[in-house]
Motif scaffolding. Structure first.
Motif, PDB file in Angstrom:
ATOM      1  N   GLU A  37      39.990  38.755  51.030  1.00 43.67           N
ATOM      2  CA  GLU A  37      40.118  38.126  52.350  1.00 43.67           C
ATOM      3  C   GLU A  37      39.509  36.727  52.399  1.00 43.67           C
ATOM      4  O   GLU A  37      39.642  36.024  53.400  1.00 43.67           O
ATOM      5  CB  GLU A  37      39.402  38.999  53.390  1.00 43.67           C
ATOM      6  N   ALA A  38      38.824  36.322  51.345  1.00 39.41           N
ATOM      7  CA  ALA A  38      37.988  35.116  51.396  1.00 39.41           C
ATOM      8  C   ALA A  38      38.766  33.816  51.572  1.00 39.41           C
ATOM      9  O   ALA A  38      38.334  32.949  52.335  1.00 39.41           O
ATOM     10  CB  ALA A  38      37.107  35.032  50.152  1.00 39.41           C
ATOM     11  N   VAL A  39      39.873  33.644  50.878  1.00 38.10           N
ATOM     12  CA  VAL A  39      40.608  32.382  50.985  1.00 38.10           C
ATOM     13  C   VAL A  39      41.143  32.201  52.404  1.00 38.10           C
ATOM     14  O   VAL A  39      40.962  31.146  53.018  1.00 38.10           O
ATOM     15  CB  VAL A  39      41.732  32.291  49.933  1.00 38.10           C
ATOM     16  N   ALA A  40      41.779  33.228  52.948  1.00 39.06           N
ATOM     17  CA  ALA A  40      42.307  33.139  54.320  1.00 39.06           C
ATOM     18  C   ALA A  40      41.173  32.938  55.328  1.00 39.06           C
ATOM     19  O   ALA A  40      41.293  32.125  56.249  1.00 39.06           O
ATOM     20  CB  ALA A  40      43.106  34.388  54.662  1.00 39.06           C
ATOM     21  N   ARG A  41      40.064  33.651  55.128  1.00 40.80           N
ATOM     22  CA  ARG A  41      38.938  33.511  56.060  1.00 40.80           C
ATOM     23  C   ARG A  41      38.321  32.127  55.957  1.00 40.80           C
ATOM     24  O   ARG A  41      37.904  31.554  56.960  1.00 40.80           O
ATOM     25  CB  ARG A  41      37.892  34.604  55.781  1.00 40.80           C
ATOM     26  N   ALA A  42      38.262  31.583  54.743  1.00 39.80           N
ATOM     27  CA  ALA A  42      37.723  30.233  54.567  1.00 39.80           C
ATOM     28  C   ALA A  42      38.586  29.210  55.298  1.00 39.80           C
ATOM     29  O   ALA A  42      38.066  28.276  55.906  1.00 39.80           O
ATOM     30  CB  ALA A  42      37.628  29.883  53.080  1.00 39.80           C
ATOM     31  N   ARG A  43      39.887  29.382  55.282  1.00 44.35           N
ATOM     32  CA  ARG A  43      40.773  28.453  56.006  1.00 44.35           C
ATOM     33  C   ARG A  43      40.506  28.520  57.500  1.00 44.35           C
ATOM     34  O   ARG A  43      40.483  27.498  58.183  1.00 44.35           O
ATOM     35  CB  ARG A  43      42.233  28.788  55.713  1.00 44.35           C
ATOM     36  N   GLN A  67      40.623  30.380  42.853  1.00 47.71           N
ATOM     37  CA  GLN A  67      41.551  30.291  43.992  1.00 47.71           C
ATOM     38  C   GLN A  67      41.076  29.253  45.000  1.00 47.71           C
ATOM     39  O   GLN A  67      41.871  28.441  45.492  1.00 47.71           O
ATOM     40  CB  GLN A  67      41.685  31.645  44.687  1.00 47.71           C
ATOM     41  N   LEU A  68      39.787  29.277  45.317  1.00 50.57           N
ATOM     42  CA  LEU A  68      39.245  28.333  46.307  1.00 50.57           C
ATOM     43  C   LEU A  68      39.355  26.891  45.807  1.00 50.57           C
ATOM     44  O   LEU A  68      39.752  26.001  46.558  1.00 50.57           O
ATOM     45  CB  LEU A  68      37.788  28.680  46.619  1.00 50.57           C
ATOM     46  N   LYS A  69      39.014  26.667  44.558  1.00 53.84           N
ATOM     47  CA  LYS A  69      39.058  25.308  43.999  1.00 53.84           C
ATOM     48  C   LYS A  69      40.494  24.843  43.776  1.00 53.84           C
ATOM     49  O   LYS A  69      40.761  23.647  43.706  1.00 53.84           O
ATOM     50  CB  LYS A  69      38.246  25.223  42.698  1.00 53.84           C
ATOM     51  N   GLY A  70      41.432  25.786  43.708  1.00 58.08           N
ATOM     52  CA  GLY A  70      42.840  25.437  43.538  1.00 58.08           C
ATOM     53  C   GLY A  70      43.560  25.169  44.849  1.00 58.08           C
ATOM     54  O   GLY A  70      44.710  24.721  44.852  1.00 58.08           O
ATOM     55  N   ASP A  71      42.911  25.413  45.960  1.00 63.43           N
ATOM     56  CA  ASP A  71      43.515  25.224  47.282  1.00 63.43           C
ATOM     57  C   ASP A  71      43.143  23.832  47.801  1.00 63.43           C
ATOM     58  O   ASP A  71      41.966  23.546  48.011  1.00 63.43           O
ATOM     59  CB  ASP A  71      42.994  26.296  48.229  1.00 63.43           C
ATOM     60  N   PRO A  72      44.127  22.958  48.020  1.00 63.36           N
ATOM     61  CA  PRO A  72      43.824  21.590  48.460  1.00 63.36           C
ATOM     62  C   PRO A  72      42.984  21.523  49.741  1.00 63.36           C
ATOM     63  O   PRO A  72      42.176  20.610  49.893  1.00 63.36           O
ATOM     64  CB  PRO A  72      45.203  20.968  48.687  1.00 63.36           C
ATOM     65  N   ALA A  73      43.129  22.490  50.626  1.00 65.57           N
ATOM     66  CA  ALA A  73      42.379  22.475  51.886  1.00 65.57           C
ATOM     67  C   ALA A  73      40.930  22.931  51.701  1.00 65.57           C
ATOM     68  O   ALA A  73      40.090  22.676  52.550  1.00 65.57           O
ATOM     69  CB  ALA A  73      43.069  23.361  52.920  1.00 65.57           C
ATOM     70  N   LEU A  74      40.646  23.613  50.590  1.00 72.75           N
ATOM     71  CA  LEU A  74      39.325  24.218  50.409  1.00 72.75           C
ATOM     72  C   LEU A  74      38.553  23.673  49.210  1.00 72.75           C
ATOM     73  O   LEU A  74      37.355  23.918  49.097  1.00 72.75           O
ATOM     74  CB  LEU A  74      39.474  25.738  50.245  1.00 72.75           C
ATOM     75  N   ARG A  75      39.190  22.951  48.327  1.00 72.32           N
ATOM     76  CA  ARG A  75      38.575  22.591  47.040  1.00 72.32           C
ATOM     77  C   ARG A  75      37.309  21.759  47.145  1.00 72.32           C
ATOM     78  O   ARG A  75      36.494  21.760  46.244  1.00 72.32           O
ATOM     79  CB  ARG A  75      39.584  21.908  46.123  1.00 72.32           C
ATOM     80  N   GLU A  92      26.881  28.897  32.477  1.00 71.78           N
ATOM     81  CA  GLU A  92      27.869  27.898  32.033  1.00 71.78           C
ATOM     82  C   GLU A  92      29.280  28.351  32.386  1.00 71.78           C
ATOM     83  O   GLU A  92      30.097  27.549  32.825  1.00 71.78           O
ATOM     84  CB  GLU A  92      27.727  27.652  30.535  1.00 71.78           C
ATOM     85  N   ARG A  93      29.561  29.643  32.187  1.00 72.03           N
ATOM     86  CA  ARG A  93      30.891  30.181  32.503  1.00 72.03           C
ATOM     87  C   ARG A  93      31.167  30.112  34.010  1.00 72.03           C
ATOM     88  O   ARG A  93      32.262  29.754  34.446  1.00 72.03           O
ATOM     89  CB  ARG A  93      30.959  31.625  32.007  1.00 72.03           C
ATOM     90  N   ILE A  94      30.157  30.436  34.813  1.00 73.10           N
ATOM     91  CA  ILE A  94      30.309  30.415  36.270  1.00 73.10           C
ATOM     92  C   ILE A  94      30.508  28.979  36.755  1.00 73.10           C
ATOM     93  O   ILE A  94      31.387  28.703  37.568  1.00 73.10           O
ATOM     94  CB  ILE A  94      29.094  31.091  36.936  1.00 73.10           C
ATOM     95  N   ARG A  95      29.703  28.056  36.236  1.00 74.43           N
ATOM     96  CA  ARG A  95      29.878  26.650  36.608  1.00 74.43           C
ATOM     97  C   ARG A  95      31.210  26.112  36.098  1.00 74.43           C
ATOM     98  O   ARG A  95      31.861  25.315  36.769  1.00 74.43           O
ATOM     99  CB  ARG A  95      28.709  25.815  36.101  1.00 74.43           C
ATOM    100  N   GLY A  96      31.634  26.579  34.924  1.00 71.23           N
ATOM    101  CA  GLY A  96      32.919  26.170  34.369  1.00 71.23           C
ATOM    102  C   GLY A  96      34.089  26.612  35.235  1.00 71.23           C
ATOM    103  O   GLY A  96      35.131  25.956  35.273  1.00 71.23           O
ATOM    104  N   ALA A  97      33.917  27.718  35.947  1.00 67.99           N
ATOM    105  CA  ALA A  97      34.971  28.207  36.849  1.00 67.99           C
ATOM    106  C   ALA A  97      35.063  27.356  38.110  1.00 67.99           C
ATOM    107  O   ALA A  97      36.057  27.403  38.825  1.00 67.99           O
ATOM    108  CB  ALA A  97      34.711  29.664  37.227  1.00 67.99           C
ATOM    109  N   GLY A  98      33.998  26.558  38.376  1.00 68.02           N
ATOM    110  CA  GLY A  98      34.037  25.680  39.543  1.00 68.02           C
ATOM    111  C   GLY A  98      32.882  25.831  40.506  1.00 68.02           C
ATOM    112  O   GLY A  98      32.820  25.128  41.514  1.00 68.02           O
ATOM    113  N   ALA A  99      31.946  26.746  40.226  1.00 65.19           N
ATOM    114  CA  ALA A  99      30.795  26.906  41.118  1.00 65.19           C
ATOM    115  C   ALA A  99      29.900  25.674  41.029  1.00 65.19           C
ATOM    116  O   ALA A  99      29.683  25.123  39.953  1.00 65.19           O
ATOM    117  CB  ALA A  99      30.000  28.154  40.759  1.00 65.19           C
TER     118      ALA A  99
END
Length: 122
Positions: A37-43, A67-75, A92-99
């Motif tokens: 539900e996170a992406v829709a709720r974030a929007r 998903q969040l970093k790939g969404d132009p409205a949320l990145r 490193e892996r978590i930061r590499g994912a975009g955190a």
């Protein structure tokens, strides 16, 4: 105006702890136990920060961050990962994912608040 934080954490006690701690520091929070539900709720909620656990059912925190970093409205929204994964390669892996930040569990309340404030600084 108070800053808004979306918290995605499947453990009910951790979710309550994070939201209560953030509210005590004058943040407006929205808590979710299901990452699906996170992406829709974030929007809808338009948070200034997203905090997510990495070990979530149904969708992992890694997938959610991607998903969040790939969404132009949320990145542009900073993401803080909170996880029991505590090794250097895990960070490193978590930061590499975009955190943008990483806090290991069990959390230090002071470190948690410091990380949130650092991400919210203008």
């Amino acid at each position: 105006m108070a800053k808004r934080v979306l918290v995605v954490e499947d453990n009910e006690l951790n979710l309550k702890l994070f939201c209560d701690l953030l509210r005590a520091h004058a943040f407006v929070t929205e808590g979710l136990r299901d990452g699906r539900e996170a992406v829709a709720r974030a929007r809808d909620f338009a948070p200034d920060l997203i905090i997510t656990d990495i070990q979530l059912p149904h969708v992992t925190g890694f997938e959610l961050i991607t998903q969040l970093k790939g969404d132009p409205a949320l990145r542009e929204i900073p993401i803080m990962a909170v996880t029991a994964y505590a090794g250097r390669e895990d960070e490193e892996r978590i930061r590499g994912a975009g955190a943008d930040a990483y806090v290991s569990k069990p959390i230090s309340l002071m470190r948690f608040v410091e990380a949130v404030n650092a991400l919210m600084a203008p």
